[in-house]
Motif scaffolding. Structure first.
Motif, PDB file in Angstrom:
ATOM      1  N   VAL A   2      -6.738  81.023  76.070  1.00  0.00           N
ATOM      2  CA  VAL A   2      -7.369  81.950  77.019  1.00  0.00           C
ATOM      3  C   VAL A   2      -8.828  82.164  76.619  1.00  0.00           C
ATOM      4  CG1 VAL A   2      -7.321  84.284  77.972  1.00  0.00           C
ATOM      5  CG2 VAL A   2      -5.168  83.084  77.488  1.00  0.00           C
ATOM      6  N   LEU A   3      -9.045  82.370  75.322  1.00  0.00           N
ATOM      7  CA  LEU A   3     -10.404  82.593  74.835  1.00  0.00           C
ATOM      8  C   LEU A   3     -10.451  82.354  73.336  1.00  0.00           C
ATOM      9  CD1 LEU A   3     -13.298  83.595  75.531  1.00  0.00           C
ATOM     10  CD2 LEU A   3     -12.523  85.895  74.907  1.00  0.00           C
ATOM     11  N   ALA A   4     -11.492  81.686  72.880  1.00  0.00           N
ATOM     12  CA  ALA A   4     -11.813  81.551  71.457  1.00  0.00           C
ATOM     13  C   ALA A   4     -13.231  82.059  71.286  1.00  0.00           C
ATOM     14  CB  ALA A   4     -11.686  80.101  71.008  1.00  0.00           C
ATOM     15  N   ASP A   5     -13.388  83.177  70.586  1.00  0.00           N
ATOM     16  CA  ASP A   5     -14.705  83.813  70.514  1.00  0.00           C
ATOM     17  C   ASP A   5     -14.753  84.709  69.281  1.00  0.00           C
ATOM     18  OD1 ASP A   5     -17.251  84.708  71.171  1.00  0.00           O
ATOM     19  OD2 ASP A   5     -16.739  85.154  73.249  1.00  0.00           O
ATOM     20  N   THR A   6     -15.931  85.273  69.040  1.00  0.00           N
ATOM     21  CA  THR A   6     -16.035  86.288  67.994  1.00  0.00           C
ATOM     22  C   THR A   6     -15.171  87.489  68.378  1.00  0.00           C
ATOM     23  OG1 THR A   6     -17.911  87.382  69.041  1.00  0.00           O
ATOM     24  CG2 THR A   6     -18.404  85.586  67.490  1.00  0.00           C
ATOM     25  N   LYS A   7     -14.828  88.309  67.390  1.00  0.00           N
ATOM     26  CA  LYS A   7     -14.032  89.501  67.685  1.00  0.00           C
ATOM     27  C   LYS A   7     -14.782  90.415  68.647  1.00  0.00           C
ATOM     28  CE  LYS A   7     -13.450  92.417  64.323  1.00  0.00           C
ATOM     29  NZ  LYS A   7     -12.999  92.938  63.017  1.00  0.00           N
ATOM     30  N   GLU A   8     -16.090  90.511  68.461  1.00  0.00           N
ATOM     31  CA  GLU A   8     -16.883  91.345  69.354  1.00  0.00           C
ATOM     32  C   GLU A   8     -16.943  90.739  70.753  1.00  0.00           C
ATOM     33  OE1 GLU A   8     -17.809  90.297  66.354  1.00  0.00           O
ATOM     34  OE2 GLU A   8     -17.644  92.197  65.268  1.00  0.00           O
ATOM     35  N   GLY A   9     -17.105  89.404  70.820  1.00  0.00           N
ATOM     36  CA  GLY A   9     -17.147  88.721  72.109  1.00  0.00           C
ATOM     37  C   GLY A   9     -15.837  88.839  72.852  1.00  0.00           C
ATOM     38  N   PHE A  10     -14.726  88.803  72.104  1.00  0.00           N
ATOM     39  CA  PHE A  10     -13.406  88.971  72.709  1.00  0.00           C
ATOM     40  C   PHE A  10     -13.323  90.327  73.406  1.00  0.00           C
ATOM     41  CE2 PHE A  10      -8.994  90.296  72.747  1.00  0.00           C
ATOM     42  CZ  PHE A  10      -8.311  89.151  73.138  1.00  0.00           C
ATOM     43  N   GLY A  11     -13.763  91.380  72.703  1.00  0.00           N
ATOM     44  CA  GLY A  11     -13.720  92.719  73.292  1.00  0.00           C
ATOM     45  C   GLY A  11     -14.622  92.851  74.506  1.00  0.00           C
ATOM     46  N   GLU A  12     -15.815  92.240  74.424  1.00  0.00           N
ATOM     47  CA  GLU A  12     -16.756  92.328  75.537  1.00  0.00           C
ATOM     48  C   GLU A  12     -16.266  91.594  76.774  1.00  0.00           C
ATOM     49  OE1 GLU A  12     -20.332  90.765  73.900  1.00  0.00           O
ATOM     50  OE2 GLU A  12     -20.705  92.519  72.608  1.00  0.00           O
ATOM     51  N   LYS A  13     -15.605  90.446  76.586  1.00  0.00           N
ATOM     52  CA  LYS A  13     -15.196  89.618  77.715  1.00  0.00           C
ATOM     53  C   LYS A  13     -13.841  90.011  78.302  1.00  0.00           C
ATOM     54  CE  LYS A  13     -17.883  85.683  76.074  1.00  0.00           C
ATOM     55  NZ  LYS A  13     -17.862  84.350  75.433  1.00  0.00           N
ATOM     56  N   LEU A  14     -12.930  90.476  77.441  1.00  0.00           N
ATOM     57  CA  LEU A  14     -11.577  90.742  77.912  1.00  0.00           C
ATOM     58  C   LEU A  14     -11.141  92.193  77.761  1.00  0.00           C
ATOM     59  CD1 LEU A  14      -9.645  87.589  76.576  1.00  0.00           C
ATOM     60  CD2 LEU A  14     -10.638  87.950  78.837  1.00  0.00           C
ATOM     61  N   GLY A  15     -11.823  92.950  76.931  1.00  0.00           N
ATOM     62  CA  GLY A  15     -11.395  94.317  76.671  1.00  0.00           C
ATOM     63  C   GLY A  15     -11.969  95.321  77.661  1.00  0.00           C
ATOM     64  N   LEU A  16     -11.388  96.501  77.637  1.00  0.00           N
ATOM     65  CA  LEU A  16     -11.896  97.647  78.384  1.00  0.00           C
ATOM     66  C   LEU A  16     -12.457  98.658  77.394  1.00  0.00           C
ATOM     67  CD1 LEU A  16      -9.010  98.161  80.995  1.00  0.00           C
ATOM     68  CD2 LEU A  16     -11.218  97.001  81.351  1.00  0.00           C
ATOM     69  N   PRO A  17     -13.371  99.523  77.820  1.00  0.00           N
ATOM     70  CA  PRO A  17     -13.963 100.500  76.898  1.00  0.00           C
ATOM     71  C   PRO A  17     -12.900 101.306  76.156  1.00  0.00           C
ATOM     72  CG  PRO A  17     -15.155 100.499  78.971  1.00  0.00           C
ATOM     73  CD  PRO A  17     -13.952  99.626  79.177  1.00  0.00           C
ATOM     74  N   GLY A  18     -13.037 101.347  74.833  1.00  0.00           N
ATOM     75  CA  GLY A  18     -12.140 102.142  74.016  1.00  0.00           C
ATOM     76  C   GLY A  18     -10.839 101.464  73.637  1.00  0.00           C
TER      77      GLY A  18
END
Length: 243
Positions: free
Chosen positions: A207-223
């Motif tokens: 689905v995604l291979a990225d930095t931990k921060e990039g993972f949160g920015e691309k797939l995560g929601l705030p908080g």
């Protein structure tokens, strides 16, 4: 140069397939490999180690293709599963004596260091160890030949929170020494503590291979925590599949 390059990896089974799996690992980084049970984590790990033979794709370690260089490459990497399932009635010191014959770079000092760090008794057999100590036993042998890359399948499985915390601290120490660590886990809080990168697999596809921060920015929601993001994404994928 990446320490490991996986490009377009394929593995076909009658009821499951890895499809176009690609990612890379760099020296001195910790990469968490996440996905629900059956997503393809263990199949991917076994494929990149040639424990099971891939149906297609390219796997390169240290700039060398795995095909034709497997023995030399495996001198430089360590692999560990969550449990010890070989020679359960042989003492650890006997297993170490055999293991050192396979590795030209076996380091007795490292073996003794991790034996003490993990509080393992080398006069015990794997069958006498708790599940958590079996995990540490596997790591002991993976770390005793100064591996440049550790590939670990559920290494924190069976460990209590204190032991898991010790292990993530160890990973961080090894990272600072230049070791690359790639480990699958369901305990995403461990990744919050130590991972630099995340590789997320679902139904045999990345689905995604990225930095931990990039993972949160691309797939995560705030908080959201990493666990909350993954649970939400898996729920959305399940609901989409039932429509």
């Amino acid at each position: 140069m990446s320490i490991l390059e996986v490009r377009h990896l394929e593995k076909q089974y009658p009821k499951f397939s890895l499809t176009d799996v690609s990612f890379s690992l760099e020296a001195g980084t910790i990469t968490g490999f996440i996905g629900r049970n059956g997503a393809g984590k263990t199949t991917t790990i076994k494929s990149i180690l040639n424990i099971v033979h891939p149906s297609g794709g390219e796997i390169t370690y240290f700039g060398l293709p795995l095909v034709g260089n497997e023995n030399a490459i495996k001198q430089r990497i360590g692999y560990s599963t969550g449990t010890v399932n070989y020679y359960p009635k042989r003492k650890l010191k006997e297993l170490a004596s055999v293991s050192k014959t396979f590795y030209g770079n076996w380091d007795e000092e490292s073996y003794r260091y991790y034996l003490d760090l993990f509080a393992l008794d080398e006069n015990k057999t794997p069958s006498e160890l708790s599940e958590g100590m079996k995990v540490k036993c596997n790591l002991l042998f993976a770390l005793s030949h100064r591996a440049e890359l550790l590939i670990l399948d559920e290494p924190t499985s069976g460990l209590d929170p204190f032991s898991r915390d010790e292990l993530t601290e160890l990973f961080t120490m090894l990272k600072k020494q230049g070791t690359a660590i790639f480990f699958s886990t369901h305990i995403t809080s461990d990744l919050e503590k130590c991972a630099d990168r995340i590789v997320y697999i679902r139904q045999g596809k990345i689905v995604l291979a990225d930095t931990k921060e990039g993972f949160g920015e691309k797939l995560g929601l705030p908080g959201e925590t990493l666990e909350e993001t993954m649970l939400r994404l898996e729920k959305e994928a399940r609901e989409e599949g039932t429509r």
